[in-house]
Design an enzyme around this catalytic site. Structure first.
Site, PDB file in Angstrom:
ATOM      1  N   GLU A  20     -30.819  -3.088  -4.850  1.00  0.00           N
ATOM      2  CA  GLU A  20     -29.378  -3.095  -5.155  1.00  0.00           C
ATOM      3  C   GLU A  20     -28.560  -3.031  -3.867  1.00  0.00           C
ATOM      4  O   GLU A  20     -27.591  -2.266  -3.736  1.00  0.00           O
ATOM      5  CB  GLU A  20     -29.011  -1.930  -6.088  1.00  0.00           C
ATOM      6  CG  GLU A  20     -27.698  -2.129  -6.829  1.00  0.00           C
ATOM      7  CD  GLU A  20     -27.410  -1.004  -7.813  1.00  0.00           C
ATOM      8  OE1 GLU A  20     -27.796  -1.141  -8.980  1.00  0.00           O
ATOM      9  OE2 GLU A  20     -26.824   0.024  -7.412  1.00  0.00           O
ATOM     10  N   ARG A  23     -17.504  11.610  -8.943  1.00  0.00           N
ATOM     11  CA  ARG A  23     -16.881  12.692  -8.175  1.00  0.00           C
ATOM     12  C   ARG A  23     -15.401  12.425  -7.922  1.00  0.00           C
ATOM     13  O   ARG A  23     -14.575  13.320  -8.029  1.00  0.00           O
ATOM     14  CB  ARG A  23     -17.584  12.851  -6.828  1.00  0.00           C
ATOM     15  CG  ARG A  23     -18.774  13.737  -6.900  1.00  0.00           C
ATOM     16  CD  ARG A  23     -19.557  13.730  -5.611  1.00  0.00           C
ATOM     17  NE  ARG A  23     -20.814  14.421  -5.823  1.00  0.00           N
ATOM     18  CZ  ARG A  23     -21.027  15.704  -5.550  1.00  0.00           C
ATOM     19  NH1 ARG A  23     -20.070  16.433  -5.022  1.00  0.00           N
ATOM     20  NH2 ARG A  23     -22.195  16.268  -5.796  1.00  0.00           N
TER      21      ARG A  23
HETATM   22  C1  UD1 Z   1     -24.999  11.678  -8.607  1.00  0.00           C
HETATM   23  C2  UD1 Z   1     -24.795  10.536  -7.611  1.00  0.00           C
HETATM   24  C3  UD1 Z   1     -24.027   9.407  -8.260  1.00  0.00           C
HETATM   25  C4  UD1 Z   1     -24.698   8.927  -9.533  1.00  0.00           C
HETATM   26  C5  UD1 Z   1     -24.910  10.113 -10.454  1.00  0.00           C
HETATM   27  C6  UD1 Z   1     -25.734   9.632 -11.628  1.00  0.00           C
HETATM   28  C7  UD1 Z   1     -24.567  11.277  -5.305  1.00  0.00           C
HETATM   29  C8  UD1 Z   1     -23.657  11.645  -4.212  1.00  0.00           C
HETATM   30  N1  UD1 Z   1     -24.020  11.021  -6.488  1.00  0.00           N
HETATM   31  O1  UD1 Z   1     -23.736  12.201  -9.017  1.00  0.00           O
HETATM   32  O2  UD1 Z   1     -23.966   8.311  -7.351  1.00  0.00           O
HETATM   33  O3  UD1 Z   1     -23.862   7.993 -10.153  1.00  0.00           O
HETATM   34  O4  UD1 Z   1     -25.625  11.151  -9.765  1.00  0.00           O
HETATM   35  O5  UD1 Z   1     -25.601  10.448 -12.726  1.00  0.00           O
HETATM   36  O6  UD1 Z   1     -25.758  11.228  -5.096  1.00  0.00           O
HETATM   37  N2  UD1 Z   1     -27.075  18.594 -13.062  1.00  0.00           N
HETATM   38  C9  UD1 Z   1     -28.002  19.297 -13.790  1.00  0.00           C
HETATM   39  N3  UD1 Z   1     -29.104  18.643 -14.233  1.00  0.00           N
HETATM   40  C10 UD1 Z   1     -29.311  17.314 -14.013  1.00  0.00           C
HETATM   41  C11 UD1 Z   1     -28.350  16.614 -13.281  1.00  0.00           C
HETATM   42  C12 UD1 Z   1     -27.243  17.273 -12.797  1.00  0.00           C
HETATM   43  O7  UD1 Z   1     -27.850  20.492 -14.037  1.00  0.00           O
HETATM   44  O8  UD1 Z   1     -30.318  16.784 -14.457  1.00  0.00           O
HETATM   45  C13 UD1 Z   1     -25.886  19.311 -12.549  1.00  0.00           C
HETATM   46  C14 UD1 Z   1     -26.194  20.232 -11.370  1.00  0.00           C
HETATM   47  O9  UD1 Z   1     -25.402  21.372 -11.458  1.00  0.00           O
HETATM   48  C15 UD1 Z   1     -25.732  19.404 -10.179  1.00  0.00           C
HETATM   49  C16 UD1 Z   1     -24.556  18.656 -10.763  1.00  0.00           C
HETATM   50  O10 UD1 Z   1     -24.942  18.352 -12.094  1.00  0.00           O
HETATM   51  O11 UD1 Z   1     -25.378  20.220  -9.105  1.00  0.00           O
HETATM   52  C17 UD1 Z   1     -24.159  17.402 -10.064  1.00  0.00           C
HETATM   53  O12 UD1 Z   1     -25.303  16.645  -9.695  1.00  0.00           O
HETATM   54  P1  UD1 Z   1     -25.216  15.634  -8.475  1.00  0.00           P
HETATM   55  O13 UD1 Z   1     -26.507  14.974  -8.242  1.00  0.00           O
HETATM   56  O14 UD1 Z   1     -24.622  16.358  -7.320  1.00  0.00           O
HETATM   57  O15 UD1 Z   1     -24.239  14.570  -9.151  1.00  0.00           O
HETATM   58  P2  UD1 Z   1     -23.177  13.630  -8.571  1.00  0.00           P
HETATM   59  O16 UD1 Z   1     -23.109  13.669  -7.092  1.00  0.00           O
HETATM   60  O17 UD1 Z   1     -21.928  13.890  -9.286  1.00  0.00           O
END
Ligand code: UD1
Ligand code: UDP
Length: 379
Positions: free
Chosen positions: A125, A219
């Site tokens: 991608e 975000r």
């Molecule tokens: C991330 C990606 C984004 C992608 C999205 C897919 C980055 C910077 N961002 O989003 O590009 O579109 O993932 O969904 O890498 N959490 C859980 N369990 C899970 C997943 C998330 O509890 O299985 C919670 C956790 O508290 C975590 C929060 O969600 O800290 C955010 O997760 P994070 O990977 O930081 O998400 P984004 O950065 O918003």
């Protein structure tokens, strides 16, 4: 480039979030079936539950599980943990090539760790761009950085190839393959049905009118998330036969904004994140999809579903040009107006729903495997 020490080409996939697993899974499956290749996988678990969910659907083998997710993780702390964790895994596995997908922090750090280790990096991608480094944030910067770190750029479309050429990526390092996400959808979509006895089955059994699927997690949309939820609330009030099905992302920032406004609202069905095949079944049943997701902008045109994209800019202009997606921005009143307009206009929904498929024929993985075989001498 030469094959590995014993004639076997070791390709190490580094991934950590739901969309990366979905889009790597078909490539992993394809390469695993090729003679001369060994697939290794490093699951960062940037997403714990949501990546496990898709790993199970596709039966993706996990070689190393770094288990790095922390609740409410910040970008700097996640990046730091990933850098040490992925570098250590690469040192242990000694691959010939590191493969990353998309634009997440796991993707960026996976590419950086491969580069630090002096190993060729492949980017699935590659070449998606908006004109603004902060939209989406931080993904636009991540993919630009990976564009500088990678040696193999697997672009989904001609437009993505053009973007890379503008950044002086050599033409002979770019291959237009289609998006491997369409491979995943091709594999799953024909047989995807809602599993009996699930919360989703119960919800859909009670949906007698229009079904609108909603997802939101970006975000840069977090400041607008309460406004998005309020627009959905107003839409439910304005359209008496509308049912909203909203599998809510596990991000605490999303839940904090959405739950107080939409929990318990009649005809608004808030669900936990759905297993990929279940979500595909839901998209197939939907009349309209309202989302800020990247992957859904690619999947919906394949399925012939109209999509309203809650973003100011998109790196996926092809679906907008094809007429199946419309950008509606992040403003509550505009989201309400544009969505209401589409819900009240059956003819427009039919016009938008004409299946277009700008993101590939569902065989990107074969092309990626061919390129790697040509480069490393795998059979
Ligand atoms: C991330 C990606 C984004 C992608 C999205 C897919 C980055 C910077 N961002 O989003 O590009 O579109 O993932 O969904 O890498 N959490 C859980 N369990 C899970 C997943 C998330 O509890 O299985 C919670 C956790 O508290 C975590 C929060 O969600 O800290 C955010 O997760 P994070 O990977 O930081 O998400 P984004 O950065 O918003
Ligand atoms: N998806 C899923 N379950 C859900 C919601 C989405 O499996 O409850 C799938 C969806 O089909 C798409 C991917 O997850 O393939 C999109 O992930 P997300 O929106 O989290 O990330 P993005 O694509 O925006 O990076």
């Amino acid at each position: 480039m030469a094959a590995g020490r014993d004639g076997i080409v070791r390709v190490c996939f580094v991934f950590g979030t739901r969309p990366e697993v979905i889009k790597c899974a078909p490539v992993i499956r394809c390469l695993s079936q090729r003679e001369g290749f060994e697939v290794q996988t490093v699951l960062t678990a940037q997403h714990r539950e949501m990546s496990d969910q898709v790993i199970e659907v596709f039966g993706v083998p996990v070689t190393v599980d770094l288990d790095l997710m922390r609740a409410g993780q910040t970008l700097p702390s996640l990046t730091a943990r990933l850098c040490e964790g992925v570098s250590g895994a690469i040192q242990q596995l000694k691959p010939d090539c590191v493969m990353v997908q998309g634009d997440t922090t796991s993707c960026f750090v996976g590419a950086l760790a491969g580069f630090y280790a002096g190993i060729a990096v492949g980017h699935l991608e590659a070449g998606l761009r908006t004109s603004d480094v902060r939209q989406p944030f931080p993904e636009e910067m991540n993919r630009r950085l990976v564009g500088s770190l990678a040696s193999f750029h697997f672009a989904p479309t001609e437009g993505a190839r053009t973007n890379l050429l503008k950044e002086n990526v050599p033409a002979d390092r770019i291959w237009v393959t289609g998006n491997s996400g369409i491979d995943a959808l091709r594999i799953v979509s024909e047989t995807a049905i809602v599993a009996a006895g699930t919360a989703l089955a119960d919800v859909l059994a009670g949906c007698d009118g229009l079904v609108m699927t909603v997802t939101s997690h970006r975000r840069e949309n977090q400041p607008f998330m309460a406004g998005i939820a309020s627009a959905i609330y107003e839409l439910i009030e304005a359209v008496p036969n509308l049912h909203v099905v909203f599998p809510v992302h596990l991000s605490p920032a999303v839940r904090k904004a959405v739950m107080p406004i939409l929990s318990g609202v009649d005809r608004c069905h808030l669900l936990e994140p759905l297993a990929y095949d279940q979500f595909v079944a839901l998209m197939k049943r939907s009349d309209v999809i309202l989302t800020d997701s990247g992957g859904i902008q690619e999947e919906a045109p394949y399925l012939g579903k109209p999509v309203l994209v809650m973003r100011r800019k998109t790196e996926r202009p092809e679906a907008v040009e094809a007429g199946t997606t419309i950008l509606v921005g992040d403003d509550q009143a505009t989201i309400f107006d544009r969505t209401l307009g589409l819900l009240n206009d059956a003819e427009e929904r039919v016009r938008m729903a004409k299946a277009a498929n700008p993101y590939g024929d569902g065989y990107a993985s074969e092309r990626v495997a061919d390129v790697l075989a040509g480069a490393f001498g795998g059979r």
